[in-house]
Design a protein around this motif. Structure first.
Motif: not given
Ligand code: FAD
Length: 396
Positions: A16-17, A38-39, A50-52, A100, A124, A158, A281, A293-294
């Protein structure tokens, strides 16, 4: 897509970020070259979540939400105290359970349509310090082999604690790293319009257990445990106990477990330096209490994109000033509130099962329409007056 040698901005990570950052950048600075790497393919199942999400905030961020992104609409929360007493908080239509995978794919398609150059299934592996011309080198690895590209600005999206870039005193996304485990289960009787949150030392010390409906048949059942309990009470073990005791009919009897880290600590540190930003994250932008965190990640991505657009097309010449604006925007919107919740978290985590039960018994006697979130909070405080003193950080 095969990437070029150089980009104005390289966004690493298409969760999402990263998706939000890349899309907004192209909207604000359409002439800029933007790579999104993305990897994996970011819609690959299962997405560890949990996707809420809060419906109104999602609409605010993406406009009208395509129906295929939504598994189900949520009308409220059923809180369960340790002895199983239910307290219902109703707010019809206030939440969505996202699909998601489809949500990521939809946003990635919007990115491509806007001119973002997407390279998925490419990791990366390193991000260099900036050279004298300000450019950074990104080392990439894919099935086709290893290669390097360069970028003037880099966004690290990431996920939790993964960055390989030189730190320079930035947020780390490694503070208060908690672990969560979940399973997709069938055969659990539940109201498909309400998410369930279960509290108690037995199932979720320092955290909570959840049941999030998906399609009326399958539910996402999980547990997040406070960091200090992770070693003695692994989330997976807590989840097995929860399933066995609350939903013994859940099928399959031996479900597959998934899990992941949740960075719950808000750090009061810069989000960017030397042409490099960390968001989502990777920057610990998760709500410390709800662990959501979404949408927080999307907001973080947007704020970084605003700062970068000001440098690329807005006449801004000072990166530190743009980075400070990004931090201020995040802090005003979410960061300050997260910091307060973080301070209150130990007190909340210390609430005994007896206090939760006492508050729940009082609340369960109220008519549903009087059960507001502030009333739930107040009853918990009344059940444990010492908690009021511990929670004083919320008033600062
Ligand atoms: C079990 C669980 C349940 C959750 N439930 C909820 C919920 O219900 N509601 C909510 O709002 N939040 C929830 N969260 C939190 C939420 O999932 C995260 O806060 C959110 O996904 C953060 O988004 P992001 O884009 O920062 O990171 P991420 O979603 O982790 O995305 C990071 C991306 O970077 C990529 N990546 C990683 N390393 C590399 C690399 N070296 N090179 C290239 N790409 C890379 C990954 O493949 C991934 O696609 C939950 C988390 C967990 C663990």
């Amino acid at each position: 897509m095969s990437l070029r040698e150089f980009y104005d901005v390289a966004v690493c990570g298409a969760g999402p970020a990263g998706l939000a950052a890349a899309l907004r950048l192209k909207k604000l600075a359409s002439g800029a070259s933007v790579a999104l790497i993305d990897r994996s393919s970011p819609w690959r199942e299962p997405v560890l979540c949990a996707e809420g999400v809060h419906a109104l905030t999602l609409r605010h961020l993406v406009g009208e939400v395509p129906p295929e992104w939504i598994r189900t609409t949520i009308d409220g929360v059923d809180f369960f105290s340790p002895d199983g007493t239910r307290v219902r908080f109703s707010r019809p239509g206030s939440g969505f359970i996202l699909d998601r995978a489809r949500f990521h794919r939809g946003l990635a398609e919007r990115c491509e349509a806007a001119g973002v150059e997407c390279d998925f299934e490419t990791a990366v592996t390193a991000i260099s310090a900036p050279a004298s011309d300000g450019r950074r080198t990104l080392s990439l690895r894919s099935a086709a082999g290893e290669r390097e590209i360069q970028a003037r600005y880099v966004v690290d999206a990431m996920g939790a604690g993964r960055s390989s870039a030189p730190d320079k005193g930035l947020v780390t996304g490694r503070v208060d790293l908690e672990f969560a485990a979940f399973a997709l289960v069938k055969g659990v009787e539940h109201d498909p319009r309400y998410i369930q949150l279960h509290y108690g030392r037995e199932f979720a010390p320092g955290g909570y257990a959840w049941l999030f409906p998906r399609d009326g048949e399958t539910a996402n059942v999980g547990v997040v445990v406070g960091k200090e309990f992770t070693a003695s009470r692994p989330p997976r073990e807590c989840l097995k106990r929860l399933l066995a005791e609350r939903w013994p009919s859940a099928a399959p009897s031996n479900p597959r477990f998934f899990g992941g880290p949740i960075p719950c600590g808000q750090e009061r540190l810069p989000l960017g330096a030397d042409g490099f930003f960390r968001v989502g994250d990777a920057a610990g932008m998760v709500n410390p209490l709800s662990r959501a965190g979404i949408l927080e990640a999307m907001k973080g991505g947007n704020y970084a994109a605003d700062a970068l657009a000001s440098l690329l097309v807005g006449g801004e010449t000072d990166f530190d000033r743009a980075s400070k604006r990004c931090l201020d925007a995040w802090w005003t919107d979410k960061g300050r509130g997260h910091e307060q919740l973080m301070r209150a978290k130990p007190a909340f985590g210390s609430v005994s099962d007896r206090v939760f039960d006492k508050a729940a018994h009082a609340l369960a006697r109220l008519p549903e329409e009087k059960c507001t979130l502030s009333r739930i909070f107040l009853e918990t405080l009344v059940a444990s007056p010492s908690l009021l003193w511990k929670m004083r950080s919320l008033l600062k």
